[in-house]
Design an enzyme around this catalytic site. Sequence first.
Site, PDB file in Angstrom:
ATOM      1  N   TRP A 158       2.422   3.978  -7.432  1.00  0.00           N
ATOM      2  CA  TRP A 158       3.690   3.478  -7.969  1.00  0.00           C
ATOM      3  C   TRP A 158       3.552   2.128  -8.655  1.00  0.00           C
ATOM      4  O   TRP A 158       4.488   1.662  -9.288  1.00  0.00           O
ATOM      5  CB  TRP A 158       4.726   3.362  -6.832  1.00  0.00           C
ATOM      6  CG  TRP A 158       4.153   2.698  -5.614  1.00  0.00           C
ATOM      7  CD1 TRP A 158       3.652   3.332  -4.511  1.00  0.00           C
ATOM      8  CD2 TRP A 158       3.953   1.293  -5.386  1.00  0.00           C
ATOM      9  NE1 TRP A 158       3.152   2.406  -3.620  1.00  0.00           N
ATOM     10  CE2 TRP A 158       3.328   1.146  -4.124  1.00  0.00           C
ATOM     11  CE3 TRP A 158       4.252   0.143  -6.121  1.00  0.00           C
ATOM     12  CZ2 TRP A 158       2.988  -0.099  -3.586  1.00  0.00           C
ATOM     13  CZ3 TRP A 158       3.910  -1.091  -5.598  1.00  0.00           C
ATOM     14  CH2 TRP A 158       3.289  -1.208  -4.353  1.00  0.00           C
ATOM     15  N   LYS A 182       0.950  14.611 -10.653  1.00  0.00           N
ATOM     16  CA  LYS A 182       1.959  14.225  -9.665  1.00  0.00           C
ATOM     17  C   LYS A 182       2.084  12.710  -9.622  1.00  0.00           C
ATOM     18  O   LYS A 182       1.219  12.025  -9.086  1.00  0.00           O
ATOM     19  CB  LYS A 182       1.589  14.736  -8.270  1.00  0.00           C
ATOM     20  CG  LYS A 182       2.787  14.639  -7.324  1.00  0.00           C
ATOM     21  CD  LYS A 182       2.405  14.444  -5.888  1.00  0.00           C
ATOM     22  CE  LYS A 182       2.053  13.027  -5.556  1.00  0.00           C
ATOM     23  NZ  LYS A 182       3.151  12.037  -5.700  1.00  0.00           N
ATOM     24  N   PRO A 183       3.139  12.174 -10.224  1.00  0.00           N
ATOM     25  CA  PRO A 183       3.324  10.718 -10.129  1.00  0.00           C
ATOM     26  C   PRO A 183       3.825  10.340  -8.736  1.00  0.00           C
ATOM     27  O   PRO A 183       4.249  11.199  -7.964  1.00  0.00           O
ATOM     28  CB  PRO A 183       4.396  10.443 -11.191  1.00  0.00           C
ATOM     29  CG  PRO A 183       5.132  11.725 -11.367  1.00  0.00           C
ATOM     30  CD  PRO A 183       4.205  12.849 -10.963  1.00  0.00           C
ATOM     31  N   SER A 237      -4.614   4.813  -2.322  1.00  0.00           N
ATOM     32  CA  SER A 237      -5.269   4.207  -1.161  1.00  0.00           C
ATOM     33  C   SER A 237      -6.600   4.898  -0.856  1.00  0.00           C
ATOM     34  O   SER A 237      -6.789   6.089  -1.139  1.00  0.00           O
ATOM     35  CB  SER A 237      -4.350   4.312   0.052  1.00  0.00           C
ATOM     36  OG  SER A 237      -4.097   5.666   0.341  1.00  0.00           O
ATOM     37  N   GLU A 258     -10.015   5.855  -7.928  1.00  0.00           N
ATOM     38  CA  GLU A 258      -9.752   4.414  -8.024  1.00  0.00           C
ATOM     39  C   GLU A 258      -9.014   4.041  -6.758  1.00  0.00           C
ATOM     40  O   GLU A 258      -7.821   4.324  -6.629  1.00  0.00           O
ATOM     41  CB  GLU A 258      -8.889   4.090  -9.245  1.00  0.00           C
ATOM     42  CG  GLU A 258      -9.503   4.451 -10.581  1.00  0.00           C
ATOM     43  CD  GLU A 258     -10.701   3.615 -10.952  1.00  0.00           C
ATOM     44  OE1 GLU A 258     -11.015   2.637 -10.237  1.00  0.00           O
ATOM     45  OE2 GLU A 258     -11.341   3.945 -11.956  1.00  0.00           O
ATOM     46  N   LEU A 259      -9.716   3.411  -5.819  1.00  0.00           N
ATOM     47  CA  LEU A 259      -9.125   3.220  -4.490  1.00  0.00           C
ATOM     48  C   LEU A 259      -8.812   1.740  -4.246  1.00  0.00           C
ATOM     49  O   LEU A 259      -8.625   0.984  -5.185  1.00  0.00           O
ATOM     50  CB  LEU A 259     -10.060   3.825  -3.445  1.00  0.00           C
ATOM     51  CG  LEU A 259     -10.443   5.288  -3.750  1.00  0.00           C
ATOM     52  CD1 LEU A 259     -11.440   5.821  -2.746  1.00  0.00           C
ATOM     53  CD2 LEU A 259      -9.220   6.176  -3.818  1.00  0.00           C
ATOM     54  N   ARG A 286       0.188 -11.219 -10.601  1.00  0.00           N
ATOM     55  CA  ARG A 286       0.504 -10.099 -11.484  1.00  0.00           C
ATOM     56  C   ARG A 286       1.062  -8.977 -10.611  1.00  0.00           C
ATOM     57  O   ARG A 286       0.501  -8.648  -9.572  1.00  0.00           O
ATOM     58  CB  ARG A 286      -0.790  -9.657 -12.170  1.00  0.00           C
ATOM     59  CG  ARG A 286      -0.648  -8.466 -13.071  1.00  0.00           C
ATOM     60  CD  ARG A 286      -1.960  -8.234 -13.796  1.00  0.00           C
ATOM     61  NE  ARG A 286      -1.872  -7.105 -14.676  1.00  0.00           N
ATOM     62  CZ  ARG A 286      -2.788  -6.143 -14.722  1.00  0.00           C
ATOM     63  NH1 ARG A 286      -3.861  -6.202 -13.971  1.00  0.00           N
ATOM     64  NH2 ARG A 286      -2.643  -5.143 -15.555  1.00  0.00           N
ATOM     65  N   CYS A 292      -4.444  -3.366  -7.130  1.00  0.00           N
ATOM     66  CA  CYS A 292      -5.727  -3.256  -6.419  1.00  0.00           C
ATOM     67  C   CYS A 292      -6.692  -4.330  -6.905  1.00  0.00           C
ATOM     68  O   CYS A 292      -7.673  -4.632  -6.232  1.00  0.00           O
ATOM     69  CB  CYS A 292      -6.320  -1.867  -6.584  1.00  0.00           C
ATOM     70  SG  CYS A 292      -6.357  -1.329  -8.281  1.00  0.00           S
ATOM     71  N   GLU A 389      -5.959  -5.158   2.556  1.00  0.00           N
ATOM     72  CA  GLU A 389      -5.424  -5.304   1.203  1.00  0.00           C
ATOM     73  C   GLU A 389      -3.954  -5.693   1.342  1.00  0.00           C
ATOM     74  O   GLU A 389      -3.148  -4.928   1.869  1.00  0.00           O
ATOM     75  CB  GLU A 389      -5.576  -3.972   0.445  1.00  0.00           C
ATOM     76  CG  GLU A 389      -5.249  -4.108  -1.024  1.00  0.00           C
ATOM     77  CD  GLU A 389      -5.545  -2.832  -1.807  1.00  0.00           C
ATOM     78  OE1 GLU A 389      -5.542  -1.732  -1.229  1.00  0.00           O
ATOM     79  OE2 GLU A 389      -5.770  -2.947  -3.025  1.00  0.00           O
TER      80      GLU A 389
HETATM   81  P1  ADP Z   1      -0.026   3.674  -2.051  1.00  0.00           P
HETATM   82  O1  ADP Z   1      -0.312   3.023  -0.739  1.00  0.00           O
HETATM   83  O2  ADP Z   1      -0.388   2.890  -3.233  1.00  0.00           O
HETATM   84  O3  ADP Z   1       1.317   4.317  -2.129  1.00  0.00           O
HETATM   85  P2  ADP Z   1      -1.086   6.273  -1.603  1.00  0.00           P
HETATM   86  O4  ADP Z   1      -2.529   6.614  -1.558  1.00  0.00           O
HETATM   87  O5  ADP Z   1      -0.293   6.478  -0.376  1.00  0.00           O
HETATM   88  O6  ADP Z   1      -1.083   4.797  -2.131  1.00  0.00           O
HETATM   89  O7  ADP Z   1      -0.365   7.061  -2.768  1.00  0.00           O
HETATM   90  C1  ADP Z   1      -0.912   7.243  -4.034  1.00  0.00           C
HETATM   91  C2  ADP Z   1      -0.519   8.608  -4.542  1.00  0.00           C
HETATM   92  O8  ADP Z   1      -1.062   9.586  -3.669  1.00  0.00           O
HETATM   93  C3  ADP Z   1       0.979   8.850  -4.590  1.00  0.00           C
HETATM   94  O9  ADP Z   1       1.278   9.640  -5.733  1.00  0.00           O
HETATM   95  C4  ADP Z   1       1.222   9.637  -3.320  1.00  0.00           C
HETATM   96  O10 ADP Z   1       2.346  10.474  -3.397  1.00  0.00           O
HETATM   97  C5  ADP Z   1      -0.035  10.474  -3.261  1.00  0.00           C
HETATM   98  N1  ADP Z   1      -0.364  10.980  -1.921  1.00  0.00           N
HETATM   99  C6  ADP Z   1      -0.077  10.439  -0.724  1.00  0.00           C
HETATM  100  N2  ADP Z   1      -0.568  11.195   0.270  1.00  0.00           N
HETATM  101  C7  ADP Z   1      -1.187  12.254  -0.305  1.00  0.00           C
HETATM  102  C8  ADP Z   1      -1.900  13.393   0.188  1.00  0.00           C
HETATM  103  N3  ADP Z   1      -2.085  13.598   1.497  1.00  0.00           N
HETATM  104  N4  ADP Z   1      -2.406  14.263  -0.711  1.00  0.00           N
HETATM  105  C9  ADP Z   1      -2.251  14.052  -2.023  1.00  0.00           C
HETATM  106  N5  ADP Z   1      -1.590  13.007  -2.555  1.00  0.00           N
HETATM  107  C10 ADP Z   1      -1.059  12.121  -1.710  1.00  0.00           C
END
Ligand code: ADP
Length: 488
Positions: A158, A182-183, A237, A258-259, A286, A292, A389
């Site tokens: 997001w 999938k956003p 993440s 990209e984690l 920023r 990240c 983080e």
């Molecule tokens: P953040 O902590 O930045 O929200 P996430 O890794 O939780 O990071 O989310 C990044 C993306 O991964 C989002 O689009 C979220 O909906 C998606 N996401 C979260 N959990 C899963 C999962 N188990 N499988 C696939 N996508 C996921």
Amino acid sequence: MTITSPLLEELQVDLFIDGQWTPSSSQKRFHVENPATFETIAHVADGTVEDAQRAIEAAGRAQTAWGKTSPRFRADILRKAYEIILARADELAAIMTAEMGKPLTEAKGEIAYGAEFFRWFSEEAARIDGDSTTSVDGSNRIVVTKEPVGPAVLVTPWNFPLAMGTRKIGTAIAAGCTMVFKPAELTPLTSLALAGILQEAGLPAGVLNVVTTSSASSVVSVWMNSGIARKISFTGSTEVGKILLRQAAENVMRSSMELGGNAPFIVLADADLDRAVEGAIAAKMRNMGEACTAANRLYVHRDIAEEFSRRFAERMEALRVGDGALPGTQVGPLIDQDGLDKVQHLVDDAVAKGAKVLTGGFRPEGPGYFYKPTVLVDVPAEAEISRTEIFGPVAPISVFDSEDEVLRMANDTEWGLVGYVFTQDLDKAARFSAELEVGMVGVNTGIVSNPAAPFGGVKQSGLGREGGRVGIDEFLEYKYAAIPVPKG
Ligand code: ADP
């Protein structure tokens, strides 16, 4: 609804599958909240596993014809979409600020940056090269070509609602891959606007399929296990990245990840302090620290630590916090209650273990997930904030005495996305660039993101690179043909 954006009023909030806007098969919707005001700004289609299946089948059907389109055809679509994004920058920025919270000026900056990936990859599409050599025994010509890897699964976070999408979608389009996308559920609106722009720019049906959902894992696992998708490109993440890598392993899919990051920001004794303070503001603040690439641990040489900390804290304290849609706002809200609770917990934990607050350390009154820009000094290594983080406007400063010591501390983490070093000594800059265990180094600069640069990390910060000359390779396969050399 407080956003005055014609684009938002016209915005499609359904799923985009096979070139059609369609509601969810369950007819359900989930709401999108403005993190500055807590207002609901849209109700977006809540995609199901059936919708996910339809989307990946559409991507699979479209792949063969799309993969055979000319580079110029794909380049022209990207170029046109780039121009439409810029023409609608103000409206897109209003949508982004409303769903994500960043100040309008930063949203506009992201629109320009995000659009640039389309321009960059429109140029790269026409430059997909190959290779030719001769087998070692001289019998064959080895002709190497690059082909699209196939339908790609794209999952984005997001924090940069446009740029995280364009960085993946632009590459996939240039390479000739179809996509299911999938956003993030917290910020789907910018992505839906982007899909509409690509449709307008002439992207054929089925090439890009967008499924918004409140159930990320069920939708994405349908795609990962479909047998149709050949590639996963994920930003988010490390925890979720590992889940997707396990699913990718089951299906032997190409993976770009990209984690997370835990960026060290190092100020050596000889640094230009003005530049270092400005660099720290840029690298820390920023996107309200929700990046990240954000400076997560500031290490300052003992000789200048007091002056740096004082000047940096003054700048942090002067930043204007508020609704990003209001003129003059420099720091918007955090994304949600979890993000806010995490930041407050990390500050409380550091203070309990001996850190001192130079400024901030609390949330202001009123609605919105706001947190005051915060500077902590004397942060002990055992504080959780040193290993986590932060993803918020909090800067923990630690002091060091020697270069060896700070390099050891900087590299003492499982992450390795980016590091920053401030020095006026070329040899020291070269040493830190070489010895920091990261994918990217900012030398006397707090910003490293650029479409022309290979963005990515080492260690648990990820796999692969986005952007730059190598970015497109993540969506291409090599093929070689052995062609006999005529004898004679
Ligand atoms: P953040 O902590 O930045 O929200 P996430 O890794 O939780 O990071 O989310 C990044 C993306 O991964 C989002 O689009 C979220 O909906 C998606 N996401 C979260 N959990 C899963 C999962 N188990 N499988 C696939 N996508 C996921």
